[in-house]
Design a protein around this motif. Structure first.
Motif, mmCIF file in Angstrom:
data_model
loop_
_atom_site.group_PDB
_atom_site.id
_atom_site.type_symbol
_atom_site.label_atom_id
_atom_site.label_comp_id
_atom_site.label_asym_id
_atom_site.label_seq_id
_atom_site.Cartn_x
_atom_site.Cartn_y
_atom_site.Cartn_z
ATOM 1 N N GLY A 9 -6.496 -4.873 5.629
ATOM 2 C CA GLY A 9 -6.451 -2.931 4.857
ATOM 3 C C GLY A 9 -8.533 -3.240 4.469
ATOM 4 N N HIS A 10 -9.008 -2.614 3.899
ATOM 5 C CA HIS A 10 -9.897 -2.365 3.792
ATOM 6 C C HIS A 10 -11.020 -3.524 4.093
ATOM 7 N N LEU A 11 -10.545 -4.076 3.515
ATOM 8 C CA LEU A 11 -12.149 -5.173 3.279
ATOM 9 C C LEU A 11 -12.029 -6.172 4.992
ATOM 10 N N ALA A 12 -10.899 -6.143 5.089
ATOM 11 C CA ALA A 12 -11.024 -6.955 6.745
ATOM 12 C C ALA A 12 -11.522 -5.823 7.770
ATOM 13 N N PRO A 33 0.700 -9.043 11.039
ATOM 14 C CA PRO A 33 0.966 -7.350 11.213
ATOM 15 C C PRO A 33 1.886 -6.619 10.277
ATOM 16 N N ARG A 34 1.134 -6.454 9.024
ATOM 17 C CA ARG A 34 0.729 -5.563 8.140
ATOM 18 C C ARG A 34 -0.672 -4.257 7.862
ATOM 19 N N GLY A 35 -0.546 -3.436 7.099
ATOM 20 C CA GLY A 35 -1.632 -2.666 6.955
ATOM 21 C C GLY A 35 -2.293 -1.959 7.964
ATOM 22 N N ASP A 51 4.504 -12.824 12.909
ATOM 23 C CA ASP A 51 4.497 -13.187 11.851
ATOM 24 C C ASP A 51 3.927 -14.163 11.190
ATOM 25 N N ASN A 52 3.309 -14.092 9.862
ATOM 26 C CA ASN A 52 1.993 -15.008 9.100
ATOM 27 C C ASN A 52 2.781 -16.471 9.855
ATOM 28 N N GLY A 53 3.381 -16.761 9.800
ATOM 29 C CA GLY A 53 3.596 -18.463 10.412
ATOM 30 C C GLY A 53 2.727 -18.379 11.684
ATOM 31 N N ALA A 65 -7.171 -12.261 3.423
ATOM 32 C CA ALA A 65 -7.923 -10.725 2.580
ATOM 33 C C ALA A 65 -6.554 -9.751 1.887
ATOM 34 N N VAL A 66 -5.918 -10.681 1.186
ATOM 35 C CA VAL A 66 -4.865 -9.878 1.009
ATOM 36 C C VAL A 66 -5.709 -9.657 -0.608
ATOM 37 N N ARG A 67 -4.606 -8.397 -1.443
ATOM 38 C CA ARG A 67 -5.061 -8.583 -2.679
ATOM 39 C C ARG A 67 -5.060 -9.629 -2.950
ATOM 40 N N PRO A 68 -5.668 -9.570 -4.376
ATOM 41 C CA PRO A 68 -5.990 -10.758 -5.511
ATOM 42 C C PRO A 68 -4.296 -11.701 -5.899
ATOM 43 N N SER A 88 -11.295 -17.759 2.394
ATOM 44 C CA SER A 88 -10.432 -16.338 1.018
ATOM 45 C C SER A 88 -11.799 -15.706 0.665
ATOM 46 N N VAL A 89 -11.177 -14.596 0.636
ATOM 47 C CA VAL A 89 -12.159 -13.197 0.715
ATOM 48 C C VAL A 89 -11.376 -12.571 -0.963
ATOM 49 N N CYS A 90 -10.769 -13.517 -1.835
ATOM 50 C CA CYS A 90 -9.867 -12.697 -2.939
ATOM 51 C C CYS A 90 -10.343 -13.094 -3.996
ATOM 52 N N ALA A 91 -10.952 -11.882 -4.626
ATOM 53 C CA ALA A 91 -11.674 -12.109 -5.944
ATOM 54 C C ALA A 91 -10.970 -12.618 -6.863
ATOM 55 N N GLY A 92 -11.875 -13.671 -7.661
ATOM 56 C CA GLY A 92 -11.027 -14.034 -9.032
ATOM 57 C C GLY A 92 -9.558 -15.243 -8.555
HETATM 58 N N1 LIG Z 1 -12.768 -3.724 -1.134
HETATM 59 C C1 LIG Z 1 -13.791 -4.577 -0.640
HETATM 60 O O1 LIG Z 1 -14.977 -4.073 -0.840
HETATM 61 C C2 LIG Z 1 -14.095 -6.408 -1.170
HETATM 62 C C3 LIG Z 1 -15.063 -6.639 -1.484
HETATM 63 C C4 LIG Z 1 -14.843 -8.031 -1.692
HETATM 64 C C5 LIG Z 1 -13.380 -8.912 -1.993
HETATM 65 N N2 LIG Z 1 -12.318 -8.003 -1.485
HETATM 66 C C6 LIG Z 1 -11.236 -8.831 -1.564
HETATM 67 O O2 LIG Z 1 -10.816 -8.729 -0.357
HETATM 68 C C7 LIG Z 1 -9.101 -8.241 -0.813
HETATM 69 C C8 LIG Z 1 -8.808 -7.350 0.131
HETATM 70 O O3 LIG Z 1 -9.339 -6.110 -0.425
HETATM 71 P P1 LIG Z 1 -9.203 -4.509 0.368
HETATM 72 O O4 LIG Z 1 -9.698 -3.595 -0.569
HETATM 73 O O5 LIG Z 1 -9.286 -4.765 1.825
HETATM 74 O O6 LIG Z 1 -7.140 -4.461 0.324
HETATM 75 P P2 LIG Z 1 -6.147 -3.688 0.738
HETATM 76 O O7 LIG Z 1 -6.857 -2.513 1.548
HETATM 77 O O8 LIG Z 1 -5.017 -3.091 -0.127
HETATM 78 O O9 LIG Z 1 -5.757 -4.854 1.848
HETATM 79 C C9 LIG Z 1 -5.196 -5.686 1.978
HETATM 80 C C10 LIG Z 1 -3.622 -6.260 2.618
HETATM 81 O O10 LIG Z 1 -2.805 -7.330 2.327
HETATM 82 C C11 LIG Z 1 -1.932 -6.686 3.008
HETATM 83 N N3 LIG Z 1 -0.976 -7.470 3.117
HETATM 84 C C12 LIG Z 1 -0.435 -8.267 1.534
HETATM 85 N N4 LIG Z 1 0.323 -9.168 1.142
HETATM 86 C C13 LIG Z 1 0.646 -9.634 2.785
HETATM 87 C C14 LIG Z 1 1.297 -10.582 3.059
HETATM 88 N N5 LIG Z 1 1.594 -11.444 2.828
HETATM 89 N N6 LIG Z 1 0.907 -10.868 4.654
HETATM 90 C C15 LIG Z 1 0.245 -9.528 5.798
HETATM 91 N N7 LIG Z 1 -0.678 -8.687 5.134
HETATM 92 C C16 LIG Z 1 -0.248 -8.739 3.666
HETATM 93 C C17 LIG Z 1 -1.417 -5.971 2.743
HETATM 94 O O11 LIG Z 1 -0.655 -4.752 3.347
HETATM 95 P P3 LIG Z 1 0.522 -4.166 2.702
HETATM 96 O O12 LIG Z 1 -0.827 -2.572 2.788
HETATM 97 O O13 LIG Z 1 0.964 -3.499 3.957
HETATM 98 O O14 LIG Z 1 0.321 -3.938 1.645
HETATM 99 C C18 LIG Z 1 -2.841 -4.758 3.183
HETATM 100 O O15 LIG Z 1 -2.511 -4.129 3.631
HETATM 101 C C19 LIG Z 1 -9.148 -8.640 -2.369
HETATM 102 O O16 LIG Z 1 -8.643 -9.626 -2.429
HETATM 103 C C20 LIG Z 1 -9.794 -7.884 -3.218
HETATM 104 O O17 LIG Z 1 -10.638 -9.207 -4.199
HETATM 105 C C21 LIG Z 1 -12.355 -6.713 -1.332
#
Ligand SMILES: NC(=O)c1ccc[n+]([C@@H]2O[C@H](COP(=O)([O-])OP(=O)(O)OC[C@H]3O[C@@H](n4cnc5c(N)ncnc54)[C@H](OP(=O)(O)O)[C@@H]3O)[C@@H](O)[C@H]2O)c1
Length: 253
Positions: A9-12, A33-35, A51-53, A65-68, A88-92
């Protein structure tokens, strides 16, 4: 060694930009393979896991780097193996919620400034492979405990507040007549200057401030207004609210 990214997603995306900038070979990076995965793989030549496996089987180090709220389920029942490292960069999300044994897990908190190699990234515990990866995105800062890591994570929120302050100050300057691009550049570089002065000068922060607050001068005047409006207290309250959220939040809520 292959770096797998689980959650694109965004952070990755910011981190991938920084990793490419640091010279990491895109062929050594495999995406789940998502996002934004398909789009980024096509643009930069990253690998795309089935896939993730498949990702976990092929990667030596995995960035989570999925949502927490999605983190515990995302790592459950994957073929983790001895010698693997999960960052893991997942906050909290505490280490205890990440079932990745026999792989070892590290928590890290990178900022989006990873994309320009300027993220001060806290991490815990210290595992050399994780540290080497994070150092590509700016200075990695290893912490002594997970409790310290939660406190340090508040800084990731402060980073956003600082950007909001910069936006507000730049908009004020532009509203008062300064060219908007000049206002943006000047305000941003003023915050950089304030940060660098404190990071690079070892003097006590009270003294550094005292040296620039002339009695009866402009800095003092503004600090008086901010204090009268309760800004320092509000700032402390905001930090405490974030720490409370980080230490109380159960993923899924
Ligand atoms: N954004 C920041 O600046 C920042 C800074 C520090 C830490 N973080 C941490 O980084 C993490 C991600 O934040 P983000 O802002 O990048 O969120 P995001 O843009 O929503 O990205 C999360 C990605 O994870 C994918 N995903 C969810 N479950 C999955 C699974 N089982 N297998 C594969 N992909 C999966 C989602 O795909 P779908 O869209 O298909 O659901 C989405 O593309 C969070 O835990 C946050 O605490 C973010």
């Amino acid at each position: 060694m292959i770096l797998g990214i689980l959650g694109v997603g965004h952070l990755a995306t910011s981190m991938l930009t920084g990793l490419l900038r640091s010279g990491l070979d895109p062929a050594a990076i495999l995406l789940s393979p998502r996002g934004k995965a398909a789009e980024l793989a096509a643009r930069h030549g990253f690998g795309l896991a089935a896939d993730n496996g498949d990702l976990v089987r092929r990667a030596g180090i995995v960035l989570l780097a999925v949502r927490p709220a999605d983190a515990p389920d995302a790592v459950a029942a994957l073929p983790w193996r001895d010698g693997q490292v999960v960052v893991s960069v997942c906050a909290g999300v505490p280490l205890s919620r990440l079932a990745v044994a026999p792989a070892r897990a590290v928590r890290a908190m990178p900022l989006t400034a990873s994309e320009i190699g300027a993220s001060p990234t806290v991490c815990f515990p210290h595992i050399e492979e994780a540290r080497a990866l994070l150092d590509r995105l700016g200075p990695a800062i290893a912490l002594a405990s997970e409790a310290d890591f939660e406190v340090a994570t508040v800084s990731a929120a402060v980073y956003g507040w600082a950007q909001d302050l910069i936006r507000g100050a730049a908009e004020w300057s532009a509203g008062a007549g300064l060219d908007p691009e000049t206002a943006r550049r000047l305000t941003a570089l003023t915050f950089v200057a304030a940060g660098r002065q404190i990071a690079e000068n070892g003097a006590p922060m009270d003294r550094l401030l005292q040296e620039l607050v002339t009695p009866g001068g402009i800095t003092e005047r503004g600090l008086q207004v901010l204090a009268a409006r309760g800004v320092p207290g509000a700032w402390e309250e905001a930090c405490a609210a974030v720490l409370d959220m980080l230490t109380r939040q159960a993923p899924g809520n």
